[in-house]
Write a protein that holds these residues in place. Structure first.
Motif, PDB file in Angstrom:
ATOM      1  N   ARG A 160     -25.791  14.728  28.562  1.00  0.00           N
ATOM      2  CA  ARG A 160     -25.022  15.200  27.417  1.00  0.00           C
ATOM      3  C   ARG A 160     -25.933  15.493  26.225  1.00  0.00           C
ATOM      4  O   ARG A 160     -25.824  16.533  25.577  1.00  0.00           O
ATOM      5  CB  ARG A 160     -23.987  14.137  27.039  1.00  0.00           C
ATOM      6  CG  ARG A 160     -22.639  14.703  26.689  1.00  0.00           C
ATOM      7  CD  ARG A 160     -21.540  13.686  26.847  1.00  0.00           C
ATOM      8  NE  ARG A 160     -21.836  12.407  26.215  1.00  0.00           N
ATOM      9  CZ  ARG A 160     -21.284  11.256  26.593  1.00  0.00           C
ATOM     10  NH1 ARG A 160     -20.417  11.223  27.568  1.00  0.00           N
ATOM     11  NH2 ARG A 160     -21.597  10.135  25.984  1.00  0.00           N
ATOM     12  N   VAL A 161     -26.848  14.560  25.950  1.00  0.00           N
ATOM     13  CA  VAL A 161     -27.730  14.738  24.794  1.00  0.00           C
ATOM     14  C   VAL A 161     -28.661  15.929  25.004  1.00  0.00           C
ATOM     15  O   VAL A 161     -28.873  16.731  24.094  1.00  0.00           O
ATOM     16  CB  VAL A 161     -28.536  13.443  24.526  1.00  0.00           C
ATOM     17  CG1 VAL A 161     -29.666  13.702  23.541  1.00  0.00           C
ATOM     18  CG2 VAL A 161     -27.607  12.365  23.999  1.00  0.00           C
ATOM     19  N   SER A 180     -26.240   5.735  31.274  1.00  0.00           N
ATOM     20  CA  SER A 180     -27.522   6.365  30.930  1.00  0.00           C
ATOM     21  C   SER A 180     -27.638   7.805  31.409  1.00  0.00           C
ATOM     22  O   SER A 180     -28.017   8.692  30.651  1.00  0.00           O
ATOM     23  CB  SER A 180     -28.679   5.559  31.505  1.00  0.00           C
ATOM     24  OG  SER A 180     -28.706   4.286  30.934  1.00  0.00           O
ATOM     25  N   GLU A 186     -26.028   4.868  21.436  1.00  0.00           N
ATOM     26  CA  GLU A 186     -26.527   4.997  22.805  1.00  0.00           C
ATOM     27  C   GLU A 186     -28.049   5.137  22.802  1.00  0.00           C
ATOM     28  O   GLU A 186     -28.739   4.504  23.597  1.00  0.00           O
ATOM     29  CB  GLU A 186     -25.905   6.222  23.491  1.00  0.00           C
ATOM     30  CG  GLU A 186     -24.497   5.999  24.006  1.00  0.00           C
ATOM     31  CD  GLU A 186     -23.435   6.332  22.984  1.00  0.00           C
ATOM     32  OE1 GLU A 186     -23.782   6.378  21.773  1.00  0.00           O
ATOM     33  OE2 GLU A 186     -22.271   6.543  23.364  1.00  0.00           O
ATOM     34  N   VAL A 209     -24.084   1.575  28.441  1.00  0.00           N
ATOM     35  CA  VAL A 209     -24.390   2.988  28.225  1.00  0.00           C
ATOM     36  C   VAL A 209     -24.531   3.663  29.590  1.00  0.00           C
ATOM     37  O   VAL A 209     -25.340   3.244  30.402  1.00  0.00           O
ATOM     38  CB  VAL A 209     -25.713   3.161  27.442  1.00  0.00           C
ATOM     39  CG1 VAL A 209     -26.051   4.637  27.308  1.00  0.00           C
ATOM     40  CG2 VAL A 209     -25.606   2.505  26.092  1.00  0.00           C
ATOM     41  N   ARG A 264     -25.383   9.985  32.340  1.00  0.00           N
ATOM     42  CA  ARG A 264     -24.444  10.909  31.721  1.00  0.00           C
ATOM     43  C   ARG A 264     -24.831  11.181  30.267  1.00  0.00           C
ATOM     44  O   ARG A 264     -24.791  12.321  29.798  1.00  0.00           O
ATOM     45  CB  ARG A 264     -23.027  10.328  31.810  1.00  0.00           C
ATOM     46  CG  ARG A 264     -21.973  11.397  31.860  1.00  0.00           C
ATOM     47  CD  ARG A 264     -20.596  10.807  32.069  1.00  0.00           C
ATOM     48  NE  ARG A 264     -20.356  10.413  33.451  1.00  0.00           N
ATOM     49  CZ  ARG A 264     -19.229   9.832  33.857  1.00  0.00           C
ATOM     50  NH1 ARG A 264     -18.277   9.557  32.982  1.00  0.00           N
ATOM     51  NH2 ARG A 264     -19.049   9.515  35.123  1.00  0.00           N
ATOM     52  N   VAL A 265     -25.219  10.117  29.566  1.00  0.00           N
ATOM     53  CA  VAL A 265     -25.618  10.288  28.167  1.00  0.00           C
ATOM     54  C   VAL A 265     -26.846  11.185  28.080  1.00  0.00           C
ATOM     55  O   VAL A 265     -26.939  12.045  27.212  1.00  0.00           O
ATOM     56  CB  VAL A 265     -25.888   8.915  27.512  1.00  0.00           C
ATOM     57  CG1 VAL A 265     -26.608   9.084  26.183  1.00  0.00           C
ATOM     58  CG2 VAL A 265     -24.581   8.169  27.318  1.00  0.00           C
ATOM     59  N   ARG A 266     -27.764  10.992  29.009  1.00  0.00           N
ATOM     60  CA  ARG A 266     -28.978  11.808  28.976  1.00  0.00           C
ATOM     61  C   ARG A 266     -28.629  13.283  29.157  1.00  0.00           C
ATOM     62  O   ARG A 266     -29.079  14.139  28.402  1.00  0.00           O
ATOM     63  CB  ARG A 266     -29.940  11.371  30.072  1.00  0.00           C
ATOM     64  CG  ARG A 266     -31.217  12.178  30.058  1.00  0.00           C
ATOM     65  CD  ARG A 266     -32.091  11.874  31.227  1.00  0.00           C
ATOM     66  NE  ARG A 266     -32.845  10.655  31.018  1.00  0.00           N
ATOM     67  CZ  ARG A 266     -33.662  10.154  31.940  1.00  0.00           C
ATOM     68  NH1 ARG A 266     -33.794  10.741  33.094  1.00  0.00           N
ATOM     69  NH2 ARG A 266     -34.326   9.058  31.692  1.00  0.00           N
ATOM     70  N   HIS A 283     -24.349  10.032  18.996  1.00  0.00           N
ATOM     71  CA  HIS A 283     -25.003   9.291  20.084  1.00  0.00           C
ATOM     72  C   HIS A 283     -26.052   8.296  19.598  1.00  0.00           C
ATOM     73  O   HIS A 283     -26.867   7.830  20.386  1.00  0.00           O
ATOM     74  CB  HIS A 283     -25.641  10.273  21.074  1.00  0.00           C
ATOM     75  CG  HIS A 283     -24.639  10.984  21.919  1.00  0.00           C
ATOM     76  ND1 HIS A 283     -23.964  12.093  21.482  1.00  0.00           N
ATOM     77  CD2 HIS A 283     -24.169  10.721  23.161  1.00  0.00           C
ATOM     78  CE1 HIS A 283     -23.130  12.499  22.430  1.00  0.00           C
ATOM     79  NE2 HIS A 283     -23.234  11.680  23.457  1.00  0.00           N
TER      80      HIS A 283
END
Lengths: 369, 431
Positions: free
Chosen positions: A270-271, A264, A246, A262, A266-268, A243
């Motif tokens: 996931r991370v 955002s 991202e 990105v 969803r990435v947040r 990641h």
């Protein structure tokens, strides 16, 4: 890399790049050297020659040094004990330090990136308090004595992950706001601390063990534990380390990142999930080891810059080295006894961290704000 | 890409956006052609940023549809959106000292999977973009070492590296000095002239918008209230209505672009306005009434004006002050209907000011009607400059004016005396 650059492309800054590559090689060399050195340290002093012969014997599957204590004055009976100490205790301990250090460093780096906050650490989302409750149940009710070694890690892991999910669940719907999420974490952590205090108040027998747990330790290390931890951290850590791009964009703000492609939110999610799981694995086997996850990403940013494609693996490498160094500091300063390792990460980490902060004009490695 | 044929690069159909219950956009329709440079204008809170955010897909309209290149934005993934629309936000300030070249490369994100690294193509695009934004020689510098103007260009560069057909800019010039403002908008203008980039920029500065944009869309309270080429859209009346500002409209002698000299608010927050001083009716024409109307308005009087012909600059002034007016078609004598309206305005007025206007056959009725006010409300005659011919009706105007004077109209030398006379108690002013 240089061959890929089209003509007319900007030449990379040779000095800075070279210095960074040199620093990376230096880190690798120091880590390897420290691993070799660490095998000499432990609760019992084993002659160096025996240590290396045992290691080479085991690594080569018995081809090298068929007699593991050959060429030394060590008696066969003592030799058998040394083999067990080196191969069944020291090496797993060293490997667990590396694995857990890497997990904490990586997780800290990812969370600092996703929250754009230099104070974020792996225990941000109540992982520590949840894990401690899980461990306390084992200690207090003495399940450990009756059951297999892996029950404590299992309870701690379930406690950690359960708390993380609870916090994410409560904050769900308000997920766009970092502050809400962090404050939810603080609130739940405080609530669980109160629960823990209550448990210990009525069951004082387990409180000493819980205190040890709260400072972390490598005492559970076995090859089996290492195998599980290594597998889990490798899988989760690799997913997390993917990641970097991202996270680079998220540093410019959620909206800018989103406009550049990105996802955002969803990435947040996931991370945070990956980082929390990675931390939970570490917590399960070693308790709450502070400061590694906080300080490692800062060291990386100071030396290698702010590109998260570098920061994430870098923080893992620095974290591994850091925790191993803390283990060694323990044995050097207090020969023969394995104390809670969190004491040493704090002793070494805090002054170094302050030095890094004040050495340069900026008070933070995460921008000027 | 197999894009359905839609002549519009961007289309909003009946878009309504709400924050909670407060509507931020109301039934906005808008179609932007490929290669157009559209400026979004409007006061703070009129919905400019909301419109841009709806196009970016950050906000979902409660009604209506946003289409980009013929496809509804909500049907596109985040990556697909990033390949269609790039964004230059207001005040993006990177916190990390990223190398400028790498920063521009961030714009290539939507073209890669998680395991790819940048290709030679990406690096070539970044190099070309740096050239376009005039920062090729700063490629290796940290972004925090750039000046404010350079940094805003870098943000533009990051957006350009997305190589999208649509570029959205939110107040891109707000933190820049005048030179960098011109520079940045000229670059955007240049990009759109190739026809491959469509730009929509929220701009506070109407003069810059008029100078660079093909088209200005004015939003007010979430509605599209004006739309067209700058010279059609920008007017004193629009400024007064939408911004509540009194301004003079001029034209750039070189380009013909309209530009505005803002003066003051239409309704300055003075007690007089709230208590409703006036109205004072001003009779004039040919620009003679403008200064008196403005002065009265500034002093807190509500004003009315007329009768005036369309296209008379006095009329524009009056309208920009929100004045009621009696209006005749251009170059025509004042007809019976307009005369009737003039009588209504005079009846409603607490005082009448006769500006020094040239009198011809077509506007003689103005003086004629003022006679009806004598003895009923103060009539102030502004003294005419000596030696200047103003009576073009063979002495009939002079005769009327003399009659007004004899009937109690008071002569004032200019604006100051006029205001002083109006401030006096009514009995003395009507002497």
């Amino acid at each position: 890399m240089a061959a890929l650059e089209p003509t007319g492309a900007v030449p990379a800054l040779p000095l800075r790049t070279r210095r960074r590559r040199l620093a990376a090689l230096g880190l690798l060399a120091v880590t390897l050297g420290l691993v070799a050195f660490s095998t000499l340290l432990g609760s019992v002093t084993v002659p160096p020659q025996v240590v290396y012969q045992v290691v080479l014997h085991q690594l080569s599957g018995g081809a090298l040094f068929p007699e593991q204590c050959a060429g030394t004055t060590v008696s066969p009976r003592l030799c058998g004990a040394y083999v067990v100490i080196v191969w069944q205790i020291y090496i797993p301990e060293i490997l667990l330090a590396l694995i857990v250090g890497a997990a904490l460093g990586l997780s800290g780096g990812a969370l600092q990136g996703i929250f754009r906050n230099p104070l974020a650490d792996p225990f941000l989302l109540g992982i520590s308090s949840g894990g401690t409750i899980g461990a306390a149940i084992i200690y207090v009710y003495r399940y450990q004595e009756a059951n297999a070694d892996l029950l404590l890690p299992l309870f701690a892991f379930v406690g950690s992950v359960g708390t993380g999910l609870l916090i994410l669940g409560i904050a769900r719907g308000r997920f766009g706001s970092v502050e809400t999420l962090l404050l939810t974490g603080v609130a739940v952590a405080n609530f669980l601390s109160a629960v823990l205090s209550l448990i210990l108040l009525y069951n004082p027998t387990g409180s000493e063990q819980v205190t040890f747990w709260l400072l972390g330790g490598l005492g559970l290390a076995t090859w089996q534990v290492d195998g599980i931890a290594c597998g889990a951290v490798l899988v989760l850590g690799t997913l997390l380390a993917l990641h970097g791009r991202e996270l680079n964009l998220i540093q410019l703000g959620q909206d800018v990142a989103q406009s550049a492609g990105v996802d955002s939110r969803r990435v947040r999610l996931r991370v945070i999930l990956l980082a929390s799981l990675t931390t939970a694995v570490a917590v399960a086997f070693t308790g709450i080891i502070g400061f590694v996850g906080l300080v490692s990403p800062h060291i990386v940013r100071r030396i290698w810059g702010t590109d998260y494609r570098v920061v994430l693996p870098g923080a893992a490498a620095v974290g591994a080295l850091f925790l191993l160094a803390a283990r060694d500091a323990n044995y050097l300063l207090f020969p023969g006894s394995l104390l809670p390792i969190g004491i040493f990460t704090a002793f070494a980490g805090v002054p170094f961290f302050l030095y890094l902060l004040y050495r340069q004009r900026g008070a933070s490695t995460m921008g000027s704000t | 890409m197999n894009v359905p044929q839609d002549p519009a690069a961007l289309r909003l159909t009946g878009v309504t956006v709400r924050y909670g219950t407060r509507p931020a956009l109301r039934e906005v329709n808008l179609a932007v052609r490929p290669g157009e440079f559209v400026a979004l204008a409007g006061p703070n809170g009129s919905g400019k940023t909301t419109l841009l955010r709806a196009v970016l897909g950050f906000l979902t309209p409660v009604e209506g549809e946003v289409e980009v290149l013929g496809r509804p934005i909500r049907s596109l993934s985040v990556l697909e959106r990033a390949r269609a629309v790039a964004w230059v936000p207001q005040g993006e300030s990177p916190r990390d000292d990223v190398r400028l070249f790498d920063y521009v490369l961030y714009g290539r994100f939507p073209y890669h999977g998680p395991l790819d690294s940048e290709t030679a193509d990406d690096r070539a695009i970044a190099t070309r973009v740096l050239d376009e934004i005039g920062l090729a020689d700063r490629a290796d510098d940290g972004i925090l070492s750039l000046s404010g103007g350079e940094r805003q260009r870098a943000v533009l560069g990051r957006a350009l590296a997305q190589t999208t057909p649509i570029l959205l800019l939110d107040e891109p010039t707000s933190h820049l000095d005048i030179g960098h403002q011109l520079d940045l908008l000229a670059r955007v203008r240049h990009l759109t002239e190739g026809g491959h980039v469509t730009a929509i920029a929220a701009l506070h500065d109407l003069n810059l918008a008029a100078r660079f944009a093909d088209r200005i869309v004015v939003l007010s309270h979430g509605r599209r209230v004006a739309d067209g080429p700058p010279s059609d859209v920008i007017s004193e009346a629009l400024l007064a209505e939408v911004w509540g500002v009194v301004a003079d409209l001029r034209r750039d002698p070189a380009t013909g672009a309209p530009y505005l000299l803002p003066h003051h608010l239409v309704s300055p927050p003075r007690p007089g306005v709230l208590l409703g001083k006036g109205p004072v009716h001003v009779v004039g024409g040919g620009g003679s009434a403008g200064p008196y109307l403005r002065a009265l308005s500034e002093a807190g009087y509500r004003v009315t004006a007329g009768a005036l012909n369309l296209l008379d600059s006095d009329l524009e002034t009056a309208e920009s002050l929100g004045a009621l007016t009696a209006v005749e078609v251009p170059f025509a004598p004042i007809g019976a209907e307009v005369r009737e309206r003039l009588r209504v305005l005079l009846e409603a007025a607490t005082a009448v000011v006769v500006a020094p206007f040239p009198v011809g056959p077509s506007n003689l009725p103005n003086l004629d009607e003022v006679r009806g006010c004598l003895g009923r409300r103060p009539v102030l005659l502004v003294r005419r400059p000596s030696g200047e011919e103003w009576d073009f009706v063979g002495g009939r105007a002079r005769a009327l004016e003399e009659e007004l004077r004899r009937g109690g109209a008071r002569e004032v030398a200019g604006i100051t005396e006029m205001l002083a006379a109006l401030a006096e108690p009514r009995s003395r002013a009507s002497n």
